[in-house]
Design an enzyme around this catalytic site. Structure first.
Site, PDB file in Angstrom:
ATOM      1  N   TYR A 149     -39.900  68.003 106.720  1.00  0.00           N
ATOM      2  CA  TYR A 149     -39.332  67.342 105.548  1.00  0.00           C
ATOM      3  C   TYR A 149     -40.409  66.605 104.751  1.00  0.00           C
ATOM      4  O   TYR A 149     -40.485  66.721 103.523  1.00  0.00           O
ATOM      5  CB  TYR A 149     -38.247  66.371 106.015  1.00  0.00           C
ATOM      6  CG  TYR A 149     -37.504  65.642 104.938  1.00  0.00           C
ATOM      7  CD1 TYR A 149     -36.399  66.219 104.304  1.00  0.00           C
ATOM      8  CD2 TYR A 149     -37.875  64.352 104.565  1.00  0.00           C
ATOM      9  CE1 TYR A 149     -35.701  65.531 103.327  1.00  0.00           C
ATOM     10  CE2 TYR A 149     -37.183  63.660 103.588  1.00  0.00           C
ATOM     11  CZ  TYR A 149     -36.096  64.252 102.975  1.00  0.00           C
ATOM     12  OH  TYR A 149     -35.415  63.561 101.996  1.00  0.00           O
ATOM     13  N   LYS A 181     -41.553  67.498 100.932  1.00  0.00           N
ATOM     14  CA  LYS A 181     -41.375  66.521  99.861  1.00  0.00           C
ATOM     15  C   LYS A 181     -42.696  66.162  99.202  1.00  0.00           C
ATOM     16  O   LYS A 181     -42.750  65.903  97.995  1.00  0.00           O
ATOM     17  CB  LYS A 181     -40.689  65.272 100.411  1.00  0.00           C
ATOM     18  CG  LYS A 181     -39.223  65.486 100.795  1.00  0.00           C
ATOM     19  CD  LYS A 181     -38.409  66.053  99.635  1.00  0.00           C
ATOM     20  CE  LYS A 181     -36.914  66.008  99.891  1.00  0.00           C
ATOM     21  NZ  LYS A 181     -36.147  66.637  98.790  1.00  0.00           N
TER      22      LYS A 181
END
Length: 310
Positions: free
Chosen positions: A166, A170
């Site tokens: 993640y 991002k």
């Protein structure tokens, strides 16, 4: 003060059926936008469900007097990304705003994370971001107008436990947005990132009992402004959570120049290298027409120090 309007604007929102995405869709449709609500209706791990959040959100928007259509294509493939943007163009004849909000979470300690788990999150967040951004960006540049909002995270800025996939995705979205901001500038296409914090289903497994109120309503105004024609920034990262809105940015220390370095000298000089008193920032987008962007300003500052001391 009257709030901003989106009359005649066409907005595509990925992951628009739940949580923050739905809040964006309802806010902008209520302000006059025509919205393509994209949502597969899968679980956070990507498993299929019997739910239809895209359809539910569209029904709510239409019932409130707005205009919206549902899309259930996946952002994780180039064909799916193109289909999402094509639906906006085929239905409404244009695309003015892209908000890439779709996401998934699969947690694991880095020492135990499999390649499959790592890739499955990048496929939705980062690769998915490219899959919708590329066709939307091309259409926006051709039309001479566009607003792009990519969803990054404080996890992408600062990292966090058990979410290497993640955090990497991002962080990658910030770079993707920056390039769209640079290349879009001559075409009146602006691209920014939102780093939101809100308690939604992506917070499952996190102890939020001691958090202050963190509803979507604290994030939607910032996203709405970034998506609006009056937006005055591009290539930026805006953080929004619990009533606080801030800008996150990259800075460099002035650093130290030497005609040559040894490894030991790097360590010995690190305290001076880390002196942040005269820190420098390099805006992503040129601050004047035809001027250098951040990449070139970084090189220019470095070259100037070398020439002054060489």
């Amino acid at each position: 003060m009257p709030d901003l309007r989106f009359d005649d604007r066409v907005v595509v929102i990925t992951g628009g059926g739940r949580g923050l995405g739905r809040a964006y869709a309802e806010l902008l449709s209520g302000a006059g936008a025509r919205v393509v609500v994209n949502d597969l209706g899968v679980s956070m791990a990507g498993d299929g469900t019997a739910e239809d959040p895209a359809g539910d959100t569209v029904a709510a928007i239409v019932a409130a007097g707005g205009q919206a259509v549902a899309n259930r294509d996946t952002v994780a493939t180039s064909a799916g990304g193109k289909a999402i943007i094509d639906q906006a163009l085929d239905t409404y004849g244009r695309i003015d705003v892209l908000i890439h909000n779709a996401g998934n979470v699969r947690r694991a300690p880095l020492a135990e994370m499999s390649e499959e788990i790592f890739r499955s999150v990048l496929d939705v967040h980062l690769i998915g971001g490219f899959n919708v951004l590329q066709p939307a960006f091309a259409a926006m540049c051709k039309a001479g107008y566009g607003r792009i909002v990519m969803t990054t995270s404080i996890g992408g800025l600062y990292g966090n436990y058990e979410v290497a996939n993640y955090s990497a995705a991002k962080a990658g979205l910030i770079g993707l947005s920056h390039v769209a901001a640079i290349e879009g500038a001559p075409h009146n296409v602006m691209s920014n990132c939102i780093a939101p914090s809100a308690v939604t289903r992506m917070s499952e497994g996190v102890d939020t009992s001691q958090f202050p109120p963190l509803g979507p309503e604290f994030v939607t105004p910032a996203v709405g402004w970034l998506a609006h024609e009056s937006c005055s920034v591009s290539g930026e990262v805006i953080a929004a959570l619990g009533g606080r809105i801030a800008k996150a940015y990259l800075a460099e220390t002035k650093g130290v120049w030497r005609p040559g370095w040894t490894m030991a000298e790097v360590g010995a000089q690190m305290a001076v290298i880390d002196d942040r008193q005269d820190a420098m920032t390099f805006p992503v987008v040129p601050t004047e027409a035809g001027g250098p962007h951040g990449f070139m300003k970084h090189l220019g500052a470095s070259f100037a120090m070398a020439r002054a001391n060489g």
